[in-house]
Design a protein around this motif. Structure first.
Motif, short mmCIF file in Angstrom:
data_model
loop_
_atom_site.label_atom_id
_atom_site.label_comp_id
_atom_site.label_asym_id
_atom_site.label_seq_id
_atom_site.Cartn_x
_atom_site.Cartn_y
_atom_site.Cartn_z
N ILE A 93 0.83 -1.43 -0.11
CA ILE A 93 -0.17 0.09 0.08
C ILE A 93 0.64 1.10 -0.34
O ILE A 93 0.76 1.98 -0.88
CB ILE A 93 -0.91 0.02 1.10
N VAL A 94 2.42 0.94 1.21
CA VAL A 94 3.07 2.75 1.09
C VAL A 94 3.79 2.36 -0.38
O VAL A 94 3.74 3.99 -0.72
CB VAL A 94 3.74 2.32 2.38
N LEU A 95 4.07 1.71 -0.80
CA LEU A 95 4.76 1.13 -2.32
C LEU A 95 3.97 1.99 -3.23
O LEU A 95 3.89 3.45 -4.46
CB LEU A 95 5.47 0.51 -2.68
N ALA A 96 2.71 1.56 -3.11
CA ALA A 96 1.43 2.55 -4.61
C ALA A 96 1.33 3.60 -3.73
O ALA A 96 1.07 4.66 -5.33
CB ALA A 96 0.19 1.65 -4.65
N VAL A 97 1.14 4.12 -3.04
CA VAL A 97 0.78 5.63 -3.11
C VAL A 97 2.72 6.31 -3.37
O VAL A 97 2.16 7.39 -3.41
CB VAL A 97 0.39 5.70 -1.56
N VAL A 98 2.95 5.89 -3.19
CA VAL A 98 4.12 6.82 -3.38
C VAL A 98 4.45 7.02 -4.52
O VAL A 98 4.57 8.46 -5.42
CB VAL A 98 5.30 6.53 -2.17
N GLY A 99 3.66 6.08 -5.24
CA GLY A 99 4.55 5.86 -6.65
C GLY A 99 2.78 7.28 -7.88
O GLY A 99 3.57 8.01 -8.13
N ILE A 100 2.00 6.82 -7.10
CA ILE A 100 1.06 7.52 -7.06
C ILE A 100 1.39 9.02 -6.83
O ILE A 100 1.19 9.93 -7.94
CB ILE A 100 -0.63 7.10 -6.53
N VAL A 101 1.78 9.26 -5.74
CA VAL A 101 2.18 10.28 -5.06
C VAL A 101 2.97 11.42 -6.61
O VAL A 101 3.45 11.83 -6.84
CB VAL A 101 2.36 10.95 -3.87
#
Length: 70
Positions: free
Chosen positions: A55-63
């Protein structure tokens, strides 16, 4: 362009980590070796991680993707 590429890669890895929480790899260990007789043993090595990491990797990637577009 480099920030957007890193964001896309992080998002893809995060989604994959959400879908697959673990995987196993197998190694072969020699148990007995007496002349022509060999006995081998296959050992499973599980590798697990928390879905929170995905979840953290996906959110940081989207940001990173969104921030690059601004």
């Amino acid at each position: 362009m480099q920030t957007r590429t890193i964001g896309i890669i992080m998002t893809i890895i995060g989604i994959i980590m959400l879908l697959y929480n673990s995987f196993n790899y197998v190694t072969t260990e020699k148990v007995v070796d007496i002349g022509p007789i060999q006995i081998n043993k296959e050992v499973n090595h599980p590798l697990e991680w928390s879905p929170i990491v995905g979840i953290v990797l996906a959110v940081v990637g989207i940001v990173l993707i969104i921030r690059r577009n601004k």
